[in-house]
Design an enzyme around this catalytic site. Sequence first.
Site, PDB file in Angstrom:
ATOM      1  CB  CYS A  46     119.630 -44.445  94.866  1.00  0.00           C
ATOM      2  SG  CYS A  46     119.545 -44.710  96.648  1.00  0.00           S
ATOM      3  CG  HIS A  73     122.652 -48.231  94.091  1.00  0.00           C
ATOM      4  ND1 HIS A  73     122.870 -46.903  93.767  1.00  0.00           N
ATOM      5  CD2 HIS A  73     122.127 -48.214  95.338  1.00  0.00           C
ATOM      6  CE1 HIS A  73     122.509 -46.133  94.776  1.00  0.00           C
ATOM      7  NE2 HIS A  73     122.047 -46.903  95.737  1.00  0.00           N
ATOM      8  CD  GLU A  89     124.700 -47.045  90.724  1.00  0.00           C
ATOM      9  OE1 GLU A  89     123.730 -47.710  90.290  1.00  0.00           O
ATOM     10  OE2 GLU A  89     124.589 -46.223  91.654  1.00  0.00           O
TER      11      GLU A  89
END
Lengths: 73, 229
Positions: free
Chosen positions: B86, B203, B205
């Site tokens: 990002c 993302h 994560e």
Amino acid sequence: MTLKNGVLDPQGKAIGHSLNRLGFPEVGDVRQGKVIELEIAETDKAKAKARVEDMCKKLLANTVIENYSIEMI
Amino acid sequence: MKAAVLVFPGSNREGDVAQAIELVTGRKPQMVWHGDGDFEKTDLIVLPGGFSYGDYLRCGAMAAQSPVMAEVKKRAAQGVPVLAICNGFQIAAEAGLVPGVLMRNEKLKFVCGDVHLKVETSQSLFTNRYQAGQVIKVPVAHAEGNYFADADTLKRLEDRGQIAFRYCAPDGTVDGSGNPNGSIRNIAGVFNESKTVMGLMPHPENAVEPLFGGCDGKALFEGLVEALS
């Protein structure tokens, strides 16, 4: 700094649409850019310009998508 | 696998990615402040998401010039893997670690939600736990994720297999319907030439636990552990 030709400028487009809607049908393509004013401690104009050129390449502009021009005031 | 997560003023996803790394490695990554010129040698460097330097000038432009990035560039040139997520992707692009640039989203709106990605290749440190062509679901959250590169660069990326992920429909069709931000050729993530640096807008994560709404991002971190341990 302005976006290079061929790079989509959605903000410019939105501004153009708004102007058309506000009664400015003569407005065609709009390109949005930005202006940065620098105070430079250098009296030699050529030297100052060369330094600013370097600044544009290193930080102020992203030359993948932006053109820049330098004006001395 | 030892990892370092860089922290810039305005980063906000460093905790999320640190948690994802701890989940798969069992150890906390080293958190490195942007002003530090040097940090412990690690197997992986992560540039996390957020709004470094308040997105001043251009997203990632200021962070790309911070002291720690000089060291990151040096290590990346030596082959140390870098995962840039990002805002991290924006920083990596500004720093020249990956080709291209992230522009304002085509529709000028912040996009936030799950997207589907088509995995373009399994032949990398980052994607070895996926199959080429596999569709995964992960979230995005950004206003400047509109990937752009000039025609020559795009050709080079395609020819050399440097495109990591493309936005797609849930069935894997790569068309406008799955593209949240107007990215050219639906590009969501790219590699550098040696495929040791990967930048992506989504993302992974934030898709590592069932409670997050999906686990499709976990394989990315597991793959890294397998490749780098």
